[in-house]
Write an enzyme that holds these catalytic residues in place. Sequence first.
Site, PDB file in Angstrom:
ATOM      1  N   SER A 107      29.225  -4.486  17.279  1.00 16.36           N
ATOM      2  CA  SER A 107      30.268  -3.553  17.691  1.00 16.36           C
ATOM      3  C   SER A 107      29.823  -2.110  17.414  1.00 16.36           C
ATOM      4  O   SER A 107      28.771  -1.697  17.902  1.00 16.36           O
ATOM      5  CB  SER A 107      31.587  -3.927  16.997  1.00 16.36           C
ATOM      6  OG  SER A 107      32.681  -3.290  17.599  1.00 16.36           O
ATOM      7  N   ASP A 245      35.028 -10.780  25.660  1.00 18.92           N
ATOM      8  CA  ASP A 245      34.821  -9.673  24.722  1.00 18.92           C
ATOM      9  C   ASP A 245      35.474  -8.385  25.215  1.00 18.92           C
ATOM     10  O   ASP A 245      35.407  -8.062  26.407  1.00 18.92           O
ATOM     11  CB  ASP A 245      33.321  -9.440  24.539  1.00 18.92           C
ATOM     12  CG  ASP A 245      32.959  -8.816  23.211  1.00 18.92           C
ATOM     13  OD1 ASP A 245      33.706  -7.954  22.728  1.00 18.92           O
ATOM     14  OD2 ASP A 245      31.927  -9.208  22.649  1.00 18.92           O
ATOM     15  N   HIS A 272      35.211 -11.109  20.760  1.00 15.03           N
ATOM     16  CA  HIS A 272      34.416 -10.131  20.024  1.00 15.03           C
ATOM     17  C   HIS A 272      33.777 -10.697  18.752  1.00 15.03           C
ATOM     18  O   HIS A 272      33.006 -10.001  18.110  1.00 15.03           O
ATOM     19  CB  HIS A 272      35.321  -8.943  19.668  1.00 15.03           C
ATOM     20  CG  HIS A 272      34.601  -7.685  19.325  1.00 15.03           C
ATOM     21  ND1 HIS A 272      33.627  -7.124  20.124  1.00 15.03           N
ATOM     22  CD2 HIS A 272      34.717  -6.845  18.254  1.00 15.03           C
ATOM     23  CE1 HIS A 272      33.186  -6.009  19.568  1.00 15.03           C
ATOM     24  NE2 HIS A 272      33.820  -5.819  18.434  1.00 15.03           N
TER      25      HIS A 272
END
Length: 296
Positions: A107, A245, A272
């Site tokens: 991320s 995601d 995610h």
Amino acid sequence: MWRDIEPEARHEIEVDGYKVMAYSFGAGPETLFCLNGGPGLPCDYLREAHSCLIDKGYRVVAFDQLGTGASDRPTDPSLWTIGRYVEETETVRKALGLGRVHMLGHSWGGWLAIDYALTYPENLQTLILEDTVADMPHLVTELERLRAALGPETVAMMQKHEAQGTYDHPEYMAAITILNHRHVCRLPEWPAPLRRSLDDWNMGPYGTMQGPNEFLYTGNLKDWNRIPDLPGIKVPTLITTGEHDELTPACALKMKLAIPNAELRVFANASHMPFYENPAEYYPALIDFLSRHGPN
């Protein structure tokens, strides 16, 4: 598979006069150096998802970025820049004597890993970019697409609250909650390490760099775009994403097409957090990549 593992060592590292806490697991000859997401999250959720790689002979290192977890938490917003975090990451790597590493960024940690790879390429053995992007304006268009699936009335409501700055209004928060469960973690019960990180979120770095939530980018990274520079990343690169995601497969493909030696894995039934949502596919893919790109 992931499990809570007590760190074998905790290291207090001085970075520009502040304390940064790092955690080390195992003593293998190769190091997986983890950069977690956020910004503003302690590293628990990513650390506990990858410390299990000690079973495969790797040393695993993670750290609480400045402003998070057991590290110091200054309040000066000028500290919250990607460039400063790149230098912090390099300070931690040198302080622990890690040498060349397998760098895993998840991320926001992926954005950090990209900038690190372009600044210190000689320190990487491989690069693993998980559930991340390299083009923030492109991501914003993808997030608008995900938001649109809530329906036009809900989108209009969200836009009203965003214009007013009333991000804490119950109806706005309800929409964000739905998006989080669709695109951040789709498990009915979120794993304890993820909850620990989220419960200790420092919104200072997050708000300054990203924005008020996962689906609205207003911070100093909103125009960040490294796609033109990605051909400069020469190390073997693994890009992973979940099919649902928030940082979408389209974003992952854009990185894959720009990095010369990259491969892409999209995990089914995951958003995610594929390491928690689909561990049966995630861990074999990661271990296979690492095993194919060990020391020459």
